[in-house]
Design a protein around this motif. Structure first.
Motif, PDB file in Angstrom:
ATOM      1  N   LEU A  45       0.825  -1.202   0.000  1.00  0.00           N
ATOM      2  CA  LEU A  45       0.000   0.000   0.000  1.00  0.00           C
ATOM      3  C   LEU A  45       0.861   1.255   0.000  1.00  0.00           C
ATOM      4  CD1 LEU A  45      -2.754  -1.047   2.584  1.00  0.00           C
ATOM      5  CD2 LEU A  45      -3.110  -0.630   0.137  1.00  0.00           C
ATOM      6  N   ASP A  46       1.957   1.219   0.734  1.00  0.00           N
ATOM      7  CA  ASP A  46       2.841   2.370   0.843  1.00  0.00           C
ATOM      8  C   ASP A  46       3.642   2.599  -0.442  1.00  0.00           C
ATOM      9  OD1 ASP A  46       3.888   4.543   2.265  1.00  0.00           O
ATOM     10  OD2 ASP A  46       5.633   3.376   2.907  1.00  0.00           O
ATOM     11  N   GLU A  47       4.050   1.525  -1.108  1.00  0.00           N
ATOM     12  CA  GLU A  47       4.897   1.619  -2.297  1.00  0.00           C
ATOM     13  C   GLU A  47       4.114   1.942  -3.569  1.00  0.00           C
ATOM     14  OE1 GLU A  47       6.759  -2.180  -2.496  1.00  0.00           O
ATOM     15  OE2 GLU A  47       8.012  -1.824  -0.740  1.00  0.00           O
ATOM     16  N   SER A  48       2.879   1.493  -3.661  1.00  0.00           N
ATOM     17  CA  SER A  48       2.117   1.618  -4.908  1.00  0.00           C
ATOM     18  C   SER A  48       1.422   2.962  -5.016  1.00  0.00           C
ATOM     19  CB  SER A  48       1.054   0.526  -4.990  1.00  0.00           C
ATOM     20  OG  SER A  48       1.617  -0.661  -5.426  1.00  0.00           O
ATOM     21  N   PRO A  49       1.661   3.665  -6.137  1.00  0.00           N
ATOM     22  CA  PRO A  49       0.940   4.922  -6.350  1.00  0.00           C
ATOM     23  C   PRO A  49      -0.489   4.689  -6.842  1.00  0.00           C
ATOM     24  CG  PRO A  49       2.487   4.531  -8.140  1.00  0.00           C
ATOM     25  CD  PRO A  49       2.678   3.427  -7.148  1.00  0.00           C
ATOM     26  N   ALA A  89      -3.042  -2.235   8.556  1.00  0.00           N
ATOM     27  CA  ALA A  89      -1.916  -1.759   7.739  1.00  0.00           C
ATOM     28  C   ALA A  89      -2.150  -0.315   7.299  1.00  0.00           C
ATOM     29  CB  ALA A  89      -1.720  -2.665   6.532  1.00  0.00           C
ATOM     30  N   LEU A  90      -3.378   0.012   6.914  1.00  0.00           N
ATOM     31  CA  LEU A  90      -3.706   1.383   6.485  1.00  0.00           C
ATOM     32  C   LEU A  90      -3.498   2.391   7.603  1.00  0.00           C
ATOM     33  CD1 LEU A  90      -6.961   1.092   4.351  1.00  0.00           C
ATOM     34  CD2 LEU A  90      -4.758   1.940   3.600  1.00  0.00           C
ATOM     35  N   ASP A  91      -3.829   1.991   8.823  1.00  0.00           N
ATOM     36  CA  ASP A  91      -3.686   2.901   9.972  1.00  0.00           C
ATOM     37  C   ASP A  91      -2.241   3.337  10.174  1.00  0.00           C
ATOM     38  OD1 ASP A  91      -6.394   2.798  10.434  1.00  0.00           O
ATOM     39  OD2 ASP A  91      -6.264   1.299  12.038  1.00  0.00           O
ATOM     40  N   LYS A  92      -1.308   2.523   9.707  1.00  0.00           N
ATOM     41  CA  LYS A  92       0.114   2.829   9.879  1.00  0.00           C
ATOM     42  C   LYS A  92       0.673   3.714   8.763  1.00  0.00           C
ATOM     43  CE  LYS A  92       0.975  -1.477  12.328  1.00  0.00           C
ATOM     44  NZ  LYS A  92       1.765  -2.696  12.408  1.00  0.00           N
ATOM     45  N   ILE A  93      -0.131   3.945   7.722  1.00  0.00           N
ATOM     46  CA  ILE A  93       0.327   4.722   6.573  1.00  0.00           C
ATOM     47  C   ILE A  93      -0.397   6.060   6.543  1.00  0.00           C
ATOM     48  CG2 ILE A  93       0.544   4.772   4.063  1.00  0.00           C
ATOM     49  CD1 ILE A  93       0.359   1.699   4.149  1.00  0.00           C
ATOM     50  N   LEU A 147      -9.240   5.282   2.115  1.00  0.00           N
ATOM     51  CA  LEU A 147      -9.437   3.910   1.636  1.00  0.00           C
ATOM     52  C   LEU A 147     -10.072   3.006   2.684  1.00  0.00           C
ATOM     53  CD1 LEU A 147      -6.244   2.901  -0.374  1.00  0.00           C
ATOM     54  CD2 LEU A 147      -8.567   3.142  -1.202  1.00  0.00           C
ATOM     55  N   SER A 148      -9.928   3.348   3.929  1.00  0.00           N
ATOM     56  CA  SER A 148     -10.344   2.482   5.034  1.00  0.00           C
ATOM     57  C   SER A 148     -11.802   2.037   4.931  1.00  0.00           C
ATOM     58  CB  SER A 148     -10.101   3.183   6.363  1.00  0.00           C
ATOM     59  OG  SER A 148     -10.371   2.312   7.422  1.00  0.00           O
ATOM     60  N   GLU A 149     -12.697   2.945   4.611  1.00  0.00           N
ATOM     61  CA  GLU A 149     -14.125   2.604   4.557  1.00  0.00           C
ATOM     62  C   GLU A 149     -14.462   1.636   3.428  1.00  0.00           C
ATOM     63  OE1 GLU A 149     -16.615   5.873   2.245  1.00  0.00           O
ATOM     64  OE2 GLU A 149     -15.206   6.796   3.654  1.00  0.00           O
ATOM     65  N   HIS A 150     -13.584   1.509   2.435  1.00  0.00           N
ATOM     66  CA  HIS A 150     -13.847   0.637   1.290  1.00  0.00           C
ATOM     67  C   HIS A 150     -13.387  -0.804   1.522  1.00  0.00           C
ATOM     68  CE1 HIS A 150     -15.188   4.006  -1.114  1.00  0.00           C
ATOM     69  NE2 HIS A 150     -14.160   4.677  -0.629  1.00  0.00           N
ATOM     70  N   PHE A 151     -12.695  -1.034   2.625  1.00  0.00           N
ATOM     71  CA  PHE A 151     -12.314  -2.404   2.991  1.00  0.00           C
ATOM     72  C   PHE A 151     -13.451  -3.031   3.785  1.00  0.00           C
ATOM     73  CE2 PHE A 151      -7.975  -1.142   1.932  1.00  0.00           C
ATOM     74  CZ  PHE A 151      -7.515  -2.283   1.308  1.00  0.00           C
ATOM     75  N   ALA A 152     -14.534  -3.321   3.090  1.00  0.00           N
ATOM     76  CA  ALA A 152     -15.705  -3.972   3.686  1.00  0.00           C
ATOM     77  C   ALA A 152     -16.230  -4.977   2.672  1.00  0.00           C
ATOM     78  CB  ALA A 152     -16.774  -2.935   4.007  1.00  0.00           C
TER      79      ALA A 152
END
Length: 179
Positions: free
Chosen positions: A19-23, A63-67, A73-78
């Protein structure tokens, strides 16, 4: 068999790194696909140079919380979620669109595309993103634009140069005859 804490930590680290590396990040809902269809889709992504993986939403959210900067994006992980990682915004969209057309399916559907910090949602976004030129196509266009004027200038210079050379020769020949 449930995952151990160590396995979960490894998965969180892997997802976080990607997630961190990919634009370019595409989230899709893949529910309703058969195993064969899922394998076909993975193969198409692989051929296009796009990483595609199914994720556990809770681990992806950790993982998102750390970036920084990816809260949207968080709400779309459902629900059933698979993630496509790319360097080119059009490749995942083209793969998804072609797959949907070839297989005559409605899924996988684009939940959201995260491109350089902007969110694009829904079928309309997929259509527009699939029409974008790839990086290679854009480079080809720029090279063509840069070479075009140079070729025009070279052609223009060759015409008058030959005319000028002819005129000078004619003058030189004419002067030589007068004497």
């Amino acid at each position: 068999m449930p995952l151990t804490r160590a396995q979960k930590a490894d998965i969180i680290e892997q997802i976080g790194a990607k997630l961190d590396e990919s634009p370019i990040i595409y989230l899709t809902n893949f529910s309703g696909l058969t195993v064969d269809q899922t394998n076909e889709l993975r193969g198409r992504f692989r051929e296009a140079g796009v990483d595609y993986m199914v994720t556990k939403n809770t681990l992806a959210q950790i993982a998102l919380d750390k970036i920084e900067g990816m809260d949207a994006l968080s709400e779309h992980f459902a629900g059933p979620t698979a993630v496509a990682f790319s360097d080119d915004p059009s490749k995942p969209a083209r793969v998804l669109k072609d797959f949907l057309e070839d297989e005559d399916l409605e899924r996988p559907e684009l939940k959201v595309a995260f491109i350089e910090g902007e969110l694009y949602e829904g079928h309309e976004a997929l259509e527009e993103l699939s029409k974008l030129k790839s990086r290679e196509e854009l480079i080809g266009d720029v090279v063509g634009l840069l070479l075009g004027p140079a070729q025009t200038i070279a052609g223009s210079l060759q015409g008058p140069a030959s005319t000028l050379a002819g005129a000078i020769k004619a003058i030189a020949d004419g002067e030589g005859e007068e004497e």
